[in-house]
Design a protein around this motif. Sequence first.
Motif, PDB file in Angstrom:
ATOM      1  N   VAL A  98       0.834  -1.202   0.000  1.00 53.49           N
ATOM      2  CA  VAL A  98       0.000   0.000   0.000  1.00 53.49           C
ATOM      3  C   VAL A  98       0.868   1.252   0.000  1.00 53.49           C
ATOM      4  CG1 VAL A  98      -1.655   1.339   1.370  1.00 53.49           C
ATOM      5  CG2 VAL A  98      -1.982  -1.108   1.062  1.00 53.49           C
ATOM      6  N   GLY A  99       1.936   1.250   0.784  1.00 49.25           N
ATOM      7  CA  GLY A  99       2.810   2.416   0.869  1.00 49.25           C
ATOM      8  C   GLY A  99       3.563   2.695  -0.410  1.00 49.25           C
ATOM      9  N   CYS A 100       3.873   1.648  -1.164  1.00 53.73           N
ATOM     10  CA  CYS A 100       4.654   1.825  -2.384  1.00 53.73           C
ATOM     11  C   CYS A 100       3.796   1.976  -3.622  1.00 53.73           C
ATOM     12  CB  CYS A 100       5.597   0.639  -2.584  1.00 53.73           C
ATOM     13  SG  CYS A 100       6.887   0.560  -1.346  1.00 53.73           S
ATOM     14  N   SER A 101       2.533   1.647  -3.518  1.00 55.30           N
ATOM     15  CA  SER A 101       1.701   1.741  -4.710  1.00 55.30           C
ATOM     16  C   SER A 101       1.343   3.194  -4.961  1.00 55.30           C
ATOM     17  CB  SER A 101       0.432   0.907  -4.550  1.00 55.30           C
ATOM     18  OG  SER A 101      -0.417   1.491  -3.608  1.00 55.30           O
ATOM     19  N   SER A 102       1.176   3.514  -6.201  1.00 55.75           N
ATOM     20  CA  SER A 102       0.758   4.861  -6.562  1.00 55.75           C
ATOM     21  C   SER A 102      -0.149   4.766  -7.763  1.00 55.75           C
ATOM     22  CB  SER A 102       1.973   5.735  -6.889  1.00 55.75           C
ATOM     23  OG  SER A 102       2.605   5.272  -8.054  1.00 55.75           O
ATOM     24  N   THR A 103      -0.940   5.763  -7.928  1.00 48.56           N
ATOM     25  CA  THR A 103      -1.786   5.783  -9.108  1.00 48.56           C
ATOM     26  C   THR A 103      -1.018   6.471 -10.220  1.00 48.56           C
ATOM     27  OG1 THR A 103      -2.726   7.918  -8.525  1.00 48.56           O
ATOM     28  CG2 THR A 103      -3.847   5.952  -7.671  1.00 48.56           C
ATOM     29  N   ASP A 104      -1.441   6.271 -11.423  1.00 41.26           N
ATOM     30  CA  ASP A 104      -0.809   6.919 -12.554  1.00 41.26           C
ATOM     31  C   ASP A 104      -1.407   8.290 -12.812  1.00 41.26           C
ATOM     32  OD1 ASP A 104       0.959   4.882 -13.009  1.00 41.26           O
ATOM     33  OD2 ASP A 104      -0.350   3.830 -14.411  1.00 41.26           O
ATOM     34  N   ALA A 105      -2.334   8.701 -11.982  1.00 41.12           N
ATOM     35  CA  ALA A 105      -2.984   9.988 -12.186  1.00 41.12           C
ATOM     36  C   ALA A 105      -2.062  11.123 -11.765  1.00 41.12           C
ATOM     37  CB  ALA A 105      -4.277  10.046 -11.382  1.00 41.12           C
ATOM     38  N   ALA A 106      -1.986  12.131 -12.603  1.00 40.19           N
ATOM     39  CA  ALA A 106      -1.211  13.314 -12.270  1.00 40.19           C
ATOM     40  C   ALA A 106      -2.082  14.245 -11.424  1.00 40.19           C
ATOM     41  CB  ALA A 106      -0.776  14.007 -13.559  1.00 40.19           C
TER      42      ALA A 106
ATOM     43  N   PHE B   5      10.373  10.934 -19.611  1.00 43.63           N
ATOM     44  CA  PHE B   5       9.107  10.701 -18.917  1.00 43.63           C
ATOM     45  C   PHE B   5       8.012  10.371 -19.920  1.00 43.63           C
ATOM     46  CE2 PHE B   5      11.217  13.689 -15.968  1.00 43.63           C
ATOM     47  CZ  PHE B   5      11.182  12.927 -14.817  1.00 43.63           C
ATOM     48  N   ASP B   6       7.150   9.425 -19.554  1.00 46.77           N
ATOM     49  CA  ASP B   6       5.983   9.101 -20.366  1.00 46.77           C
ATOM     50  C   ASP B   6       4.920  10.173 -20.184  1.00 46.77           C
ATOM     51  OD1 ASP B   6       7.023   6.726 -21.376  1.00 46.77           O
ATOM     52  OD2 ASP B   6       6.227   5.542 -19.712  1.00 46.77           O
ATOM     53  N   ARG B   7       4.147  10.346 -21.218  1.00 45.65           N
ATOM     54  CA  ARG B   7       3.050  11.313 -21.144  1.00 45.65           C
ATOM     55  C   ARG B   7       1.985  10.809 -20.179  1.00 45.65           C
ATOM     56  NH1 ARG B   7       0.218  14.500 -25.989  1.00 45.65           N
ATOM     57  NH2 ARG B   7      -1.403  15.532 -24.770  1.00 45.65           N
TER      58      ARG B   7
ATOM     59  N   ASN C 258       3.982  12.343 -14.193  1.00 43.86           N
ATOM     60  CA  ASN C 258       3.152  12.651 -13.017  1.00 43.86           C
ATOM     61  C   ASN C 258       3.463  14.013 -12.418  1.00 43.86           C
ATOM     62  OD1 ASN C 258       1.554  10.370 -13.069  1.00 43.86           O
ATOM     63  ND2 ASN C 258       2.980   9.192 -11.840  1.00 43.86           N
ATOM     64  N   GLY C 259       3.541  15.026 -13.262  1.00 45.83           N
ATOM     65  CA  GLY C 259       3.735  16.388 -12.781  1.00 45.83           C
ATOM     66  C   GLY C 259       5.152  16.900 -12.879  1.00 45.83           C
ATOM     67  N   ALA C 260       6.092  16.079 -13.333  1.00 42.28           N
ATOM     68  CA  ALA C 260       7.464  16.562 -13.498  1.00 42.28           C
ATOM     69  C   ALA C 260       7.503  17.683 -14.541  1.00 42.28           C
ATOM     70  CB  ALA C 260       8.394  15.423 -13.912  1.00 42.28           C
ATOM     71  N   ILE C 261       6.701  17.521 -15.588  1.00 44.04           N
ATOM     72  CA  ILE C 261       6.588  18.513 -16.664  1.00 44.04           C
ATOM     73  C   ILE C 261       5.102  18.716 -16.923  1.00 44.04           C
ATOM     74  CG2 ILE C 261       7.146  19.068 -19.065  1.00 44.04           C
ATOM     75  CD1 ILE C 261       9.405  16.858 -18.792  1.00 44.04           C
TER      76      ILE C 261
END
Length: 156
Positions: A20-28, A58-60, A75-78
Amino acid sequence: MTSHRPFGLPAAALLLLAVVGCSSTDAAAPVPVPSPPAEEAAFCRALHEELPKTLSGFDRNDPEPESDLTAGWGNGAIVLRCGVPRPEKMSDPQAQGLEVNGVGWMLEVRDSDGPRFTSTYRKAYVEVSLDERFAHDTGPLTGLAGPVARAVPKSL
């Protein structure tokens, strides 16, 4: 007498916590969508079609809410927003600028994040916000200059 502790339950709980702590969504993260006039919005829609699928490694991953006026990578880098209002800083004769592959950009240094660039002398303003990893790196502008030049005409 030997006491037995149930290792299975704590291990399973730790594994679940780690997943749970390491999972993330792909949503920006959400990004405010500009509200440009119709002509500028048309240039922005054309730009949206020209933008690369990857940028600076980075992927779009476009931000929410979904719009032809915004795009993102990493995820918000750009984060790109097209059709933004003309920044007040452009009236400052001390404003810093640079040209990348025929597209002019005004630089704004932000205290808590990386730099923000806004296109200059184009019929729609294109804003590119970079996170702190790009504090001294304009590499993403190289990948965006061609699409901006093709989709957003120069202004006088």
